[in-house]
Write an enzyme that holds these catalytic residues in place. Structure first.
Site, short mmCIF file in Angstrom:
data_model
loop_
_atom_site.label_atom_id
_atom_site.label_comp_id
_atom_site.label_asym_id
_atom_site.label_seq_id
_atom_site.Cartn_x
_atom_site.Cartn_y
_atom_site.Cartn_z
N CYS A 1 0.87 -1.17 0.00
CA CYS A 1 0.00 0.00 0.00
C CYS A 1 0.91 1.22 0.00
CB CYS A 1 -0.92 0.01 1.21
SG CYS A 1 -2.00 1.47 1.25
N CYS B 1 -3.57 0.41 3.84
CA CYS B 1 -4.80 -0.34 3.59
C CYS B 1 -4.50 -1.83 3.64
CB CYS B 1 -5.38 0.03 2.23
SG CYS B 1 -6.01 1.73 2.16
#
Length: 206
Positions: free
Chosen positions: A110, A115
């Site tokens: 990410c 995330c």
């Protein structure tokens, strides 16, 4: 900034101390209660754990039809399994699986923040958020994987998937050879969070 990333124990302990201090301050100020903290921790310890991801991987390893479906419509395929309710919430929105197979290895990062598909993999390891790891893994994934012990053939294609609020990726690792007679429980022992992130291989089988 050094062009290396590592897993120093002192840094992990320092991060844990900061989290504990922040938790104490929030409780002291009445922002949260200790019961709230206990409830959240219990939720992630009992419901949103890597065990969910391991079940998905083993189902894909043992059911070719499911393996084909899970990479096309991941939420629908997951809904077929007996997993905890709430798989689509709490960082589980827009789950998307990708599968390793001979000649292709997938790596999930990410680049913007951290995330992570919590319902499938549990909470992200602290180093996943490290800006050096995020930058280098995007720029030179083969070199980074080799540094952490994942030596891939030169002709293996490495696909890097950048998780976001729109797509939370996880990897179906390649099933280790010599496991045809393994039970589902034995197969699950070969699957780790790291292998479902693409920073490790499943196994090895003994």
């Amino acid at each position: 900034m050094s062009d290396q990333f590592y897993y120093p124990e002192d840094r992990e302990l320092s991060s844990a101390a900061k989290v504990a201090a922040l938790e104490s301050l929030l409780i002291e100020k009445g922002v949260i209660t200790s019961q709230t903290v206990d409830k959240v921790l219990s939720y992630f310890e009992s419901e949103m754990t890597p065990l969910n991801g391991r079940k998905i991987v083993v189902k894909a390893w043992t059911d070719p039809d499911f393996a084909a479906r899970v990479v096309v419509d991941t939420p629908a395929a997951i809904a077929e399994l007996e997993l905890p309710e709430g798989m689509a919430g709490a960082e589980g929105e827009h789950l998307q699986a990708v599968a390793n197979f001979p000649g292709v290895h997938n790596l999930v990062i990410c680049t913007l923040c951290s995330c992570f598909p919590w319902p499938v993999l549990g909470l992200p390891p602290y180093w996943y958020k490290d800006p050096v790891f995020r930058a280098r893994a995007a720029r030179e994934p083969r070199k980074v994987l080799a540094e952490i012990g994942v030596e891939l053939p030169e002709d293996t294609e490495i696909k890097v998937w950048d998780s976001s609020g729109h797509s939370r990726w996880f990897v179906i690792p390649e099933r280790p050879s010599g496991t045809d007679q393994f039970t589902d429980e034995e197969l699950m022992e070969l699957v780790t969070t790291e292998s479902m992130m693409g920073v490790a291989l499943a196994g090895p089988a003994s």
